[in-house]
Design an enzyme around this catalytic site. Structure first.
Site, PDB file in Angstrom:
ATOM      1  CG  HIS A   1     -37.474 -56.496   5.823  1.00  0.00           C
ATOM      2  ND1 HIS A   1     -37.044 -55.733   4.781  1.00  0.00           N
ATOM      3  CD2 HIS A   1     -38.737 -56.110   6.064  1.00  0.00           C
ATOM      4  CE1 HIS A   1     -38.008 -54.920   4.398  1.00  0.00           C
ATOM      5  NE2 HIS A   1     -39.046 -55.135   5.162  1.00  0.00           N
TER       6      HIS A   1
ATOM      7  CD  GLU B   1     -47.672 -46.961   7.791  1.00  0.00           C
ATOM      8  OE1 GLU B   1     -46.969 -47.959   7.987  1.00  0.00           O
ATOM      9  OE2 GLU B   1     -48.018 -46.578   6.649  1.00  0.00           O
TER      10      GLU B   1
ATOM     11  CG  ASP C   1     -43.206 -47.304   8.042  1.00  0.00           C
ATOM     12  OD1 ASP C   1     -41.988 -47.167   7.851  1.00  0.00           O
ATOM     13  OD2 ASP C   1     -43.943 -47.982   7.311  1.00  0.00           O
TER      14      ASP C   1
ATOM     15  CB  CYS D   1     -51.578 -53.637  11.844  1.00  0.00           C
ATOM     16  SG  CYS D   1     -51.118 -52.174  10.905  1.00  0.00           S
TER      17      CYS D   1
HETATM   18  C1  PEP Z   1     -45.891 -50.530   9.967  1.00  0.00           C
HETATM   19  O1  PEP Z   1     -45.232 -49.641   9.422  1.00  0.00           O
HETATM   20  O2  PEP Z   1     -45.964 -50.689  11.198  1.00  0.00           O
HETATM   21  C2  PEP Z   1     -46.638 -51.493   9.148  1.00  0.00           C
HETATM   22  C3  PEP Z   1     -47.460 -52.352   9.710  1.00  0.00           C
HETATM   23  O3  PEP Z   1     -46.409 -51.484   7.805  1.00  0.00           O
HETATM   24  P1  PEP Z   1     -45.099 -52.138   7.106  1.00  0.00           P
HETATM   25  O4  PEP Z   1     -44.323 -52.859   8.157  1.00  0.00           O
HETATM   26  O5  PEP Z   1     -45.615 -53.011   6.031  1.00  0.00           O
HETATM   27  O6  PEP Z   1     -44.429 -50.893   6.590  1.00  0.00           O
HETATM   28 MG    MG Z   2     -45.561 -49.230   7.338  1.00  0.00          MG
END
Ligand code: PEP
Ligand code: MG
Length: 564
Positions: free
Chosen positions: A189, A418, A442, A489
């Site tokens: 994060h 993912e 993920d 994404c």
């Molecule tokens: C990911 O896992 O790449 C994703 C875009 O979802 P998040 O980061 O919200 O888990």
């Molecule tokens: Mg994710």
């Protein structure tokens, strides 16, 4: 220990850009308060403790007001903890029994902490916030630096073992020039936040511990290098490279496409309507990932239908006719716990437990109400609503979700890829999914068996890992064979060099935090589709991360000129 002039600390760049200035370390640990008593009278000692609690509450509220949004909610809740009357009574009682102020605060908080820790999953997640409040009060009472981001009137490079989201939420980009941390990977994060604030960041491993306050640092978040006490020439070269990148980013505009005109729509990742201005300013052509759980976090119950319809409608209305807006249904569980959707029981490993679509399959009524709110929002909107589910694992999952979506009146229902099983089984998923969107954060975590939040595993939290590139390529191939769009994404799309490689594997759209859009657009415009394909095939042939990057740079010379 310490560093010498010119020392080069190799690390992993997790947020691009160059920052140069003196180091300031984040004070994290607060000494254990001594058990002895105090001099003077009990009333004055208790007052001292309560004043420190109030001053801490005021400081937290003020930081919250400066930060706004979600950070303000977290910090206001912390201020309430510092002002809790039962805690104040307990502190006064302990001082009356002979404990010095700092000791009394630590002991009173320990009781509260045990209560919170045993009050269920959601409350237990607040323990870290409570510990932070205690440390702030104890530090004040002991006259040691308050933990957290140091206050400074002059700009500095922040050095820390790791950065909690609460540390990073209130950072002022006007004074913080860059971060250097020991822990954390590109998908943590703090790295995501660094990128959203446009701050260069490098995870430098144990070398970060050798940096002392005041050391001049040159941080190159693109190259993943930190230089201690750099020469003027080193600073000039790094700054010139950064200026070239900024000029390229500033000069990029219009829809995303390769140098030879192959269109790759560039979309924004958003958490809600508040992120729309940045998306539009940076030229997003739509939304590739709307993380709707931000509407649901930190609440006692699900938001009502009207509130949901309004939030979704605002996003759809922000983009012109025909643009794509991809909304992800609630991704609850694991790193995104929701108060009203607790896991079914004690989970030994929540990331491998009931999260994302798995949680929704246990609460189909919640999914259906979100889907029908989305369908209502899309009714009459000019942008095209696409809805996808997170953490889809197999064809059964994909079919179940597509059926729920169609029942609710959603026209375009897709799945996030993912989980490695979904990537490898993409051709089966394509039977019911209208589109794919690869969540590389993920996907990397699961492919390399490395928790995206864990420290010390940075090497495995990198989407350039050969196995991750293979899974992406396999998904893109299966999507093309089934004539389905396949976006990315995850944070991988925000890496300009990797973005070109992704296009070369057959990915059709790229979605990222808004601040990354201009440089990705510029990088893409400097490569032909053939060069992207050559870069993808060279990267896929490479045995490791470094070799893959090197091979991609060679194949994408126009992009590499930007020092990427
Ligand atoms: C990911 O896992 O790449 C994703 C875009 O979802 P998040 O980061 O919200 O888990
Ligand atoms: Mg994710």
């Amino acid at each position: 220990m310490g560093t010498s002039a010119g020392d080069v600390l190799e690390g992993t760049g997790v947020s691009p850009g160059v920052g140069h200035g003196p180091a300031l370390r984040l004070a994290r640990s607060v000494p254990e308060p001594p058990t002895g008593g105090y001099e003077g009278d009990a009333g004055a000692e208790a007052d001292r403790a309560l004043e420190a609690m109030e001053a801490t509450a005021q400081d937290l509220s003020a930081r919250g007001e400066r930060a706004g949004g979600q950070a303000q909610e977290v910090l206001s809740a912390q201020a309430l903890m510092a002002r809790d009357p039962a805690l104040a009574d307990d502190v006064r009682r302990r001082v009356g029994e002979g404990a010095a102020a700092a000791r009394a605060v630590a002991d009173a908080f320990a009781v509260y902490r045990d209560m919170l820790a045993s009050a269920g999953e959601y409350m237990a997640a607040r323990v870290a916030d409570l510990d932070d409040v205690r440390d702030r009060i104890v530090a004040r009472l002991m006259g040691v630096p308050v933990p957290g981001v140091p206050e400074s009137d002059t700009p500095f490079v922040l050095v820390a073992a790791d950065l909690a989201p609460a540390d990073t939420a209130t950072l002022d980009p006007a004074t913080v020039l860059a971060f250097v941390t020991r822990e954390g990977g590109p998908t943590s994060h703090s790295a995501i936040l660094a990128r959203s604030l446009g701050l260069p960041a490098v995870v430098a491993g144990e070398a970060a511990d050798r940096i002392t306050d005041g050391t001049e640092l040159l941080v190159d978040g693109t190259g993943g290098v930190v230089v201690a006490d750099p020469t003027g020439e080193q600073v000039e070269r790094a700054t010139a490279r950064q200026a070239a990148r900024e000029a390229a980013a500033a000069g990029s505009s219009g829809p995303g496409s390769t140098a030879d005109g192959h269109r790759v729509p560039l979309l924004a990742n958003i958490g809600g309507p508040k992120d729309l201005p940045a998306a539009l300013e940076n030229g997003a052509e739509g939304v590739g990932l709307y993380r709707t759980e931000f509407l649901f976090l930190d609440r006692g119950e699900a938001p009502g239908r009207e509130e949901q319809v309004e939030a979704y409608r605002t996003v759809l209305d922000a983009f012109p006719a025909g643009s794509k807006v991809v909304v992800r249904t609630l991704d609850a569980g694991a790193d995104k716990p929701l108060a009203f959707l607790p896991p079914p029981g004690e989970e030994p490993n929540p990331a491998l437990g009931v999260r994302g679509l798995r949680m929704m399959r246990r609460h189909p009524e919640m999914l259906s109400s979100q889907l029908s709110a989305l369908a209502e929002a899309a009714d009459g909107a000019q942008a095209v609503l696409n809805v996808m589910a997170p953490m889809v694992t197999d064809a059964e999952d994909a079919a179940w979700f597509a059926e729920r979506a169609r029942e609710s009146g959603i026209e375009h229902a897709g799945v996030m890829v993912e989980v490695p099983a979904a990537a490898l089984g993409a051709r089966h998923l394509a039977r019911s999914a209208d589109f794919f969107s690869i969540g590389t954060n993920d996907l990397t975590q699961y492919a390399c068996a490395a928790d995206r939040e864990a420290g010390g595993l940075g090497r495995f939290q990198d989407p350039w890992q050969p196995a991750v590139l293979e899974l992406i390529a396999a998904t893109a191939r299966a999507a093309a064979a089934a004539d389905r769009p396949c976006g990315v994404c995850g944070e991988a799309a925000a890496d300009p060099l990797l973005a070109c490689v992704l296009v070369g594997t057959g990915v059709t759209t790229l979605s990222m935090g808004a601040s990354a859009l201009p440089l990705v657009r510029a990088a893409l415009s400097r490569a032909t589709l053939e060069e992207c394909k050559a870069a993808a095939s060279a990267a896929l042939d490479a045995p490791g991360v470094d070799e893959a990057k090197r091979a991609a740079r060679e194949a994408l010379s126009g992009v590499a000129e930007l020092g990427l």
